[in-house]
Design a protein around this motif. Structure first.
Motif, PDB file in Angstrom:
ATOM      1  N   PRO A 152     -27.123 -37.508  19.213  1.00 18.38           N
ATOM      2  CA  PRO A 152     -27.062 -38.163  17.644  1.00 18.38           C
ATOM      3  C   PRO A 152     -27.867 -36.878  16.988  1.00 18.38           C
ATOM      4  O   PRO A 152     -28.422 -35.888  17.406  1.00 18.38           O
ATOM      5  CB  PRO A 152     -28.512 -39.185  17.654  1.00 18.38           C
ATOM      6  N   VAL A 153     -27.650 -36.831  15.725  1.00 21.81           N
ATOM      7  CA  VAL A 153     -27.953 -35.851  14.776  1.00 21.81           C
ATOM      8  C   VAL A 153     -29.698 -35.861  14.745  1.00 21.81           C
ATOM      9  O   VAL A 153     -29.967 -36.719  14.167  1.00 21.81           O
ATOM     10  CB  VAL A 153     -27.427 -35.837  13.468  1.00 21.81           C
ATOM     11  N   VAL A 154     -30.155 -34.450  14.932  1.00 24.48           N
ATOM     12  CA  VAL A 154     -31.518 -34.447  14.611  1.00 24.48           C
ATOM     13  C   VAL A 154     -31.644 -34.544  12.977  1.00 24.48           C
ATOM     14  O   VAL A 154     -30.917 -34.005  12.121  1.00 24.48           O
ATOM     15  CB  VAL A 154     -32.018 -33.337  15.013  1.00 24.48           C
ATOM     16  N   LYS A 155     -33.024 -35.073  12.681  1.00 20.45           N
ATOM     17  CA  LYS A 155     -33.150 -35.420  11.097  1.00 20.45           C
ATOM     18  C   LYS A 155     -33.186 -34.167  10.610  1.00 20.45           C
ATOM     19  O   LYS A 155     -33.727 -33.211  11.136  1.00 20.45           O
ATOM     20  CB  LYS A 155     -34.222 -36.138  11.116  1.00 20.45           C
ATOM     21  N   GLY A 156     -32.547 -33.963   9.463  1.00 17.36           N
ATOM     22  CA  GLY A 156     -32.699 -32.636   8.548  1.00 17.36           C
ATOM     23  C   GLY A 156     -31.444 -31.593   9.300  1.00 17.36           C
ATOM     24  O   GLY A 156     -31.202 -30.603   8.610  1.00 17.36           O
ATOM     25  N   GLN A 157     -30.622 -32.189  10.050  1.00 16.31           N
ATOM     26  CA  GLN A 157     -29.663 -31.192  10.730  1.00 16.31           C
ATOM     27  C   GLN A 157     -28.369 -31.403   9.969  1.00 16.31           C
ATOM     28  O   GLN A 157     -27.240 -31.245  10.489  1.00 16.31           O
ATOM     29  CB  GLN A 157     -29.642 -31.296  11.992  1.00 16.31           C
ATOM     30  N   THR A 158     -28.362 -32.304   8.832  1.00 19.17           N
ATOM     31  CA  THR A 158     -26.946 -32.637   8.323  1.00 19.17           C
ATOM     32  C   THR A 158     -26.423 -31.698   7.475  1.00 19.17           C
ATOM     33  O   THR A 158     -25.306 -32.010   6.796  1.00 19.17           O
ATOM     34  CB  THR A 158     -27.384 -34.158   7.428  1.00 19.17           C
ATOM     35  N   ALA A 159     -27.019 -30.430   7.427  1.00 21.51           N
ATOM     36  CA  ALA A 159     -26.562 -29.606   6.556  1.00 21.51           C
ATOM     37  C   ALA A 159     -24.980 -29.140   6.938  1.00 21.51           C
ATOM     38  O   ALA A 159     -24.679 -28.974   8.163  1.00 21.51           O
ATOM     39  CB  ALA A 159     -27.431 -28.570   6.555  1.00 21.51           C
ATOM     40  N   SER A 160     -24.003 -28.771   6.150  1.00 24.60           N
ATOM     41  CA  SER A 160     -22.734 -28.347   6.477  1.00 24.60           C
ATOM     42  C   SER A 160     -22.928 -27.039   7.317  1.00 24.60           C
ATOM     43  O   SER A 160     -23.977 -26.146   6.825  1.00 24.60           O
ATOM     44  CB  SER A 160     -21.891 -28.238   5.462  1.00 24.60           C
TER      45      SER A 160
END
Length: 201
Positions: A152-160
């Motif tokens: 799962p994506v770590v929160k705040g790691q959604t940057a391209s």
């Protein structure tokens, strides 16, 4: 001018500069033959550019690492390169078939190395042959595989530009962009499993 000459053992070698050596090449050194496992050139801001070559000695499998100046001369041996079709694994060997003669050739697991998970039935591979023995194998550079698991994506790691760990259908672990989910087919490099792009298939 590259100088081609036969050695004492009847093998034809050519002098090339160290920085031109590639994985799968066969090098003659001190009268012995070595297959190149990895070749990397380093160009520091200051100092002399160097090439590091990881090799495995043909015959006994001893591994060595040599460092050269990028312009140093090394002896590259000529080996026969031929297209084969990969069939199946048999213990410590991977069985490949000559598509013209249907002769089968066992390739030792030490030759295939960490690229074994990328071998697929009926895949075309290029074998480097010396005295009828496979000393190096080349797979297609790219391959399409399915992602079977991602973290799962770590929160705040959604940057391209962000990547997350994933497991491919052949068991290889790699890093994929955060938007890739299980079931997605992606194109990877067979050299190291690195992500290239989402499959358009």
């Amino acid at each position: 001018m590259r100088q081609v000459r036969p050695t004492r053992r009847g093998i034809t070698v050519v002098s090339v500069i160290a920085s031109s050596v590639r994985k799968g090449n066969v090098i003659e050194k001190d009268g012995r033959l070595y297959v190149v496992l990895k070749a990397e050139s380093f160009f520091p801001g200051k100092g002399t550019p160097t090439t590091s070559i990881d090799m495995r000695r043909i015959g006994d499998g001893v591994k060595v690492v040599d460092r050269y100046k990028t312009t140093d001369s090394v002896e590259r041996a000529f080996v026969e390169e031929k297209t084969y079709q990969y069939l199946y694994q048999d213990g410590e060997h991977y069985i490949c078939m000559d598509p013209e003669t249907y002769d089968q050739l066992p390739v030792d697991s030490s030759v295939v190395g960490d690229r074994a998970p990328f071998l697929q039935e009926n895949m075309e591979v290029t074998l480097s042959l010396f005295n009828g023995q496979a000393v190096a194998i080349e797979l297609p550079q790219r391959m399409t595989l399915e992602v079977v698991e991602t973290e799962p994506v770590v929160k705040g790691q959604t940057a391209s530009g962000s990547f997350k760990p994933a497991v491919l259908s052949n068991g290889v672990r790699t890093m994929v962009p955060t938007h890739i989910v299980p079931g997605t087919k992606i194109v990877v490099m067979t050299e190291d499993g690195a992500y290239i792009e989402r499959s358009k298939e």
